[in-house]
Structure formats: structure tokens, C-alpha cells
Design an enzyme around this catalytic site. Sequence first.
Site, PDB file in Angstrom:
ATOM      1  N   ALA A   1     -29.347  28.596  -5.851  1.00  0.00           N
ATOM      2  CA  ALA A   1     -29.544  29.031  -7.126  1.00  0.00           C
ATOM      3  C   ALA A   1     -28.307  29.098  -8.271  1.00  0.00           C
ATOM      4  O   ALA A   1     -28.398  29.057  -9.539  1.00  0.00           O
ATOM      5  CB  ALA A   1     -29.831  30.541  -7.188  1.00  0.00           C
TER       6      ALA A   1
ATOM      7  N   HIS B   1     -38.280  25.211  -1.065  1.00  0.00           N
ATOM      8  CA  HIS B   1     -38.869  26.469  -1.209  1.00  0.00           C
ATOM      9  C   HIS B   1     -39.841  26.295  -2.378  1.00  0.00           C
ATOM     10  O   HIS B   1     -40.460  27.108  -3.149  1.00  0.00           O
ATOM     11  CB  HIS B   1     -37.956  27.545  -1.860  1.00  0.00           C
ATOM     12  CG  HIS B   1     -37.034  28.001  -0.904  1.00  0.00           C
ATOM     13  ND1 HIS B   1     -35.866  28.756  -1.188  1.00  0.00           N
ATOM     14  CD2 HIS B   1     -37.150  27.988   0.574  1.00  0.00           C
ATOM     15  CE1 HIS B   1     -35.256  29.019   0.015  1.00  0.00           C
ATOM     16  NE2 HIS B   1     -35.880  28.388   1.204  1.00  0.00           N
TER      17      HIS B   1
ATOM     18  N   ASP C   1     -36.736  25.802  -9.855  1.00  0.00           N
ATOM     19  CA  ASP C   1     -36.729  25.402 -11.187  1.00  0.00           C
ATOM     20  C   ASP C   1     -36.948  24.076 -11.763  1.00  0.00           C
ATOM     21  O   ASP C   1     -37.151  23.918 -12.899  1.00  0.00           O
ATOM     22  CB  ASP C   1     -35.523  26.201 -11.764  1.00  0.00           C
ATOM     23  CG  ASP C   1     -34.147  25.668 -11.267  1.00  0.00           C
ATOM     24  OD1 ASP C   1     -34.166  24.321 -10.659  1.00  0.00           O
ATOM     25  OD2 ASP C   1     -33.170  26.123 -10.949  1.00  0.00           O
TER      26      ASP C   1
ATOM     27  N   ARG D   1     -28.202  36.618  -5.397  1.00  0.00           N
ATOM     28  CA  ARG D   1     -27.186  37.487  -4.607  1.00  0.00           C
ATOM     29  C   ARG D   1     -25.809  37.281  -5.216  1.00  0.00           C
ATOM     30  O   ARG D   1     -25.173  38.010  -4.816  1.00  0.00           O
ATOM     31  CB  ARG D   1     -27.202  37.083  -3.209  1.00  0.00           C
ATOM     32  CG  ARG D   1     -28.316  37.292  -2.545  1.00  0.00           C
ATOM     33  CD  ARG D   1     -28.344  36.756  -0.895  1.00  0.00           C
ATOM     34  NE  ARG D   1     -29.793  36.748  -0.496  1.00  0.00           N
ATOM     35  CZ  ARG D   1     -30.776  35.961  -0.728  1.00  0.00           C
ATOM     36  NH1 ARG D   1     -30.664  34.879  -1.488  1.00  0.00           N
ATOM     37  NH2 ARG D   1     -32.009  36.236   0.035  1.00  0.00           N
TER      38      ARG D   1
ATOM     39  N   SER E   1     -25.580  30.973  -1.586  1.00  0.00           N
ATOM     40  CA  SER E   1     -24.691  32.221  -0.549  1.00  0.00           C
ATOM     41  C   SER E   1     -24.959  31.733   0.762  1.00  0.00           C
ATOM     42  O   SER E   1     -24.318  32.358   1.649  1.00  0.00           O
ATOM     43  CB  SER E   1     -25.403  33.449  -0.855  1.00  0.00           C
ATOM     44  OG  SER E   1     -26.695  33.482  -0.561  1.00  0.00           O
TER      45      SER E   1
HETATM   46  P1  NAD Z   1     -28.250  33.035  -3.980  1.00  0.00           P
HETATM   47  O1  NAD Z   1     -28.533  33.922  -5.095  1.00  0.00           O
HETATM   48  O2  NAD Z   1     -28.374  33.541  -2.710  1.00  0.00           O
HETATM   49  O3  NAD Z   1     -26.701  32.636  -3.937  1.00  0.00           O
HETATM   50  C1  NAD Z   1     -26.154  31.881  -5.166  1.00  0.00           C
HETATM   51  C2  NAD Z   1     -24.564  31.743  -4.979  1.00  0.00           C
HETATM   52  O4  NAD Z   1     -24.352  30.862  -6.135  1.00  0.00           O
HETATM   53  C3  NAD Z   1     -24.070  32.818  -5.010  1.00  0.00           C
HETATM   54  O5  NAD Z   1     -22.935  33.236  -3.773  1.00  0.00           O
HETATM   55  C4  NAD Z   1     -23.010  32.952  -6.208  1.00  0.00           C
HETATM   56  O6  NAD Z   1     -21.850  33.518  -6.187  1.00  0.00           O
HETATM   57  C5  NAD Z   1     -22.951  31.727  -6.486  1.00  0.00           C
HETATM   58  N1  NAD Z   1     -23.114  31.294  -7.965  1.00  0.00           N
HETATM   59  C6  NAD Z   1     -23.682  31.717  -8.910  1.00  0.00           C
HETATM   60  N2  NAD Z   1     -23.262  31.011 -10.027  1.00  0.00           N
HETATM   61  C7  NAD Z   1     -22.401  29.995  -9.847  1.00  0.00           C
HETATM   62  C8  NAD Z   1     -21.723  29.097 -10.406  1.00  0.00           C
HETATM   63  N3  NAD Z   1     -21.973  28.894 -11.954  1.00  0.00           N
HETATM   64  N4  NAD Z   1     -20.673  28.423  -9.684  1.00  0.00           N
HETATM   65  C9  NAD Z   1     -20.565  28.474  -8.451  1.00  0.00           C
HETATM   66  N5  NAD Z   1     -21.198  29.526  -7.670  1.00  0.00           N
HETATM   67  C10 NAD Z   1     -22.166  30.167  -8.332  1.00  0.00           C
HETATM   68  O7  NAD Z   1     -29.100  31.927  -3.966  1.00  0.00           O
HETATM   69  P2  NAD Z   1     -29.394  30.982  -2.862  1.00  0.00           P
HETATM   70  O8  NAD Z   1     -28.522  30.646  -1.961  1.00  0.00           O
HETATM   71  O9  NAD Z   1     -30.117  29.689  -3.501  1.00  0.00           O
HETATM   72  O10 NAD Z   1     -30.610  31.819  -2.250  1.00  0.00           O
HETATM   73  C11 NAD Z   1     -31.598  31.303  -1.793  1.00  0.00           C
HETATM   74  C12 NAD Z   1     -32.834  31.961  -2.657  1.00  0.00           C
HETATM   75  O11 NAD Z   1     -32.621  31.921  -3.977  1.00  0.00           O
HETATM   76  C13 NAD Z   1     -34.032  30.845  -2.523  1.00  0.00           C
HETATM   77  O12 NAD Z   1     -35.062  31.481  -1.981  1.00  0.00           O
HETATM   78  C14 NAD Z   1     -34.339  30.360  -4.110  1.00  0.00           C
HETATM   79  O13 NAD Z   1     -35.573  29.858  -4.015  1.00  0.00           O
HETATM   80  C15 NAD Z   1     -33.890  31.479  -4.821  1.00  0.00           C
HETATM   81  N6  NAD Z   1     -33.883  31.479  -6.244  1.00  0.00           N
HETATM   82  C16 NAD Z   1     -34.025  30.263  -6.995  1.00  0.00           C
HETATM   83  C17 NAD Z   1     -33.591  30.179  -8.429  1.00  0.00           C
HETATM   84  C18 NAD Z   1     -33.665  28.806  -9.222  1.00  0.00           C
HETATM   85  O14 NAD Z   1     -34.568  27.981  -9.035  1.00  0.00           O
HETATM   86  N7  NAD Z   1     -32.894  28.649 -10.179  1.00  0.00           N
HETATM   87  C19 NAD Z   1     -33.245  31.328  -8.872  1.00  0.00           C
HETATM   88  C20 NAD Z   1     -32.968  32.605  -8.206  1.00  0.00           C
HETATM   89  C21 NAD Z   1     -33.217  32.775  -6.865  1.00  0.00           C
END
Ligand code: NAD
Length: 262
Positions: A29, A123, A108, A41, A198
Site C-alpha cells: 500500500a 489480493h 487499486d 499500517r 510493512s
Molecule cells: P501496510 O499499510 O501494512 O504498509 C504500508 C507501508 O508502506 C508502511 O510500512 C508505511 O510506512 C509505508 N509507506 C507508506 N507510504 C510510503 C511512501 N510514500 N514511501 C515509502 N513507504 C511508505 O500495507 P501492506 O504491506 O501493503 O499491507 C498489506 C495490505 O494492505 C494488503 O492486504 C493490501 O491489500 C492492503 N491495502 C491496499 C491498498 C491499495 O490497494 N492501495 C491500500 C490500503 C491497504
Amino acid sequence: MVSALASRGVEAIAELIVKSRKAVALTGAGISTESGIPDFRGPQGLWKRVDPKIGTIEFFMEHPDEFWRFQLDRLKEMMKAKPNRAHYALAELEKMGKLSAVITQNVDGLHLKAGSKNVIEIHGNLRTAVCIRCKRVIPIEEALRLIESGVFPPKCEKCGSLLKTGSILFNEPIPEEALTRSYIEAETCDFMMAIGTSLQVYPAAYLPVLAKRRGAKLAIINMEPTPLDDIADVVVHGKVGDVLESVLKLVKNMVEGRGQRA
Ligand code: NAD
Ligand code: ZN
């Protein structure tokens, strides 16, 4: 801009991309926050405002109307979102023959919008909706039309059962084909970059471990530390857009430099 410390990491990543036989990216994400989609997260994450239980299959089965109200807001957000520098950099690396696949946890669709071709969406995605009984898959627009015509929560027009978005919920199995493809990528690559994730959600978090076990190099690009930083060959703490833009520039210089010397 990337910091001096990060810029050494950027150089190391660019060198690994150029040297590798097969590089793959695993994204989360965090690659889409710069497109205006909140992560789960991270410091501004969705789970700081919303109870994560809304993302479980059990919640969906018990409260489909509440689930769909929550999903509609996210859907609107995602449908209007545009890819950012990080998505475009990965698409460009693939076009140059320097990246063979993007395995993403995101739903997305922004990697495809940016032009990446070999994208594995472990996912699922929000382009579709699926009937929970007959498994019929329809474009999300059809589910939205049903909602507009007053069918809420939306139901399958063939069998009358509930429709769910094509994204995988917590406690739901990962689609087998996507899972197999991502394991194959992790086992056969010689360089993996984990970007904006994360690394706390399985099985995605296992893929870098698998790649390392098979002898691949691992780079982690994330704003915050992750549980796999210790096993990574390169860790860059920075914003994905800045980091990948700098990586792409260096890779281009290196590839062109080599071309000139040859
Ligand atoms: P997560 O939210 O657990 O972790 C995201 C990580 O990215 C965090 O550690 C954060 O510090 C880091 N981060 C955020 N913005 C950043 C940036 N600009 N540059 C560098 N690092 C950055 O997300 P994940 O690990 O993908 O967790 C998995 C779940 O989140 C999945 O189930 C996924 O489907 C879902 N998810 C998807 C979306 C999407 O499709 N965009 C959005 C929210 C959650
Ligand atoms: Zn049906």
C-alpha cells in the site's frame, strides 16, 4: 530528494538491477499513498481510524450493507486515483527489460494503469465484483449500477446471492493461480525489491524470505523499518517516489554508459 544515506542505497539497488538476470518487485500500500490512497499500517494508515475487522470475510457475511458502504468510499477514491512516479518507474524498468514482474498486495490497479504488463495481484482487485455462491465475476461498474437502481447490498442477477468486491478480505484464501505465480517469481528471481510494504501480511511477507533462501539479493524500500530489514542486502528508508525515480535515472545512466563503451 533522497538523503545522503539513502543515496548509497539507491546506487546499490541500481547496480543490483543492472547486474541481475531476473529482478522482481513486491509492492504494498505504501507505493500508492503518493497517489492519495491511504495505507493500512503506516503513520496515516486506515487502521488508525477504522476497526480492521471491517476488512474480514466474517464481517462481510454478517454485515454486507455496512461492508459495501465502507467499500464504496474506498472504490471512489481508487477509481479516481492516478499512478505516481513510483508506479511509472517500475513500468519503465519493465519496458527496458530490467524488471520481470510486479507482485502487488494492492487492489487499486495502479500498476496496470501505469503500463506495467506482468502484474500479479495477490489480493485481487477492485475492477470486479464476484458472487459468493455461483462465483460469477462481473465488472465493478455492473455492481455499481445495481446499487444505483436500489439493490443494496448488491446481489447476483443469476442466483440472487450476495456480491462481494473482487478484492480478497482477511481470512479469505489467496487466489491459487496468483499465489503459484508469485511463488515461482520468488523462487526464480535473483533480485527482489520489497517496496512500500510493512511486510506483516502473509503470504506476501514470506516471498522475500523465499527469494533469499534461493540465493536472491533483497532490497527493502520503505519509510519505516520492517521485520525483514535484518535479512535484506540493502535497506532504504525514504519515500518510494523519490527513491524509485533516482533508481531509474541511475539504471538508465548505467545501461547507456555500457552501451557507449561496447
Ligand atoms: P501496510 O499499510 O501494512 O504498509 C504500508 C507501508 O508502506 C508502511 O510500512 C508505511 O510506512 C509505508 N509507506 C507508506 N507510504 C510510503 C511512501 N510514500 N514511501 C515509502 N513507504 C511508505 O500495507 P501492506 O504491506 O501493503 O499491507 C498489506 C495490505 O494492505 C494488503 O492486504 C493490501 O491489500 C492492503 N491495502 C491496499 C491498498 C491499495 O490497494 N492501495 C491500500 C490500503 C491497504
Ligand atoms: Zn450468483
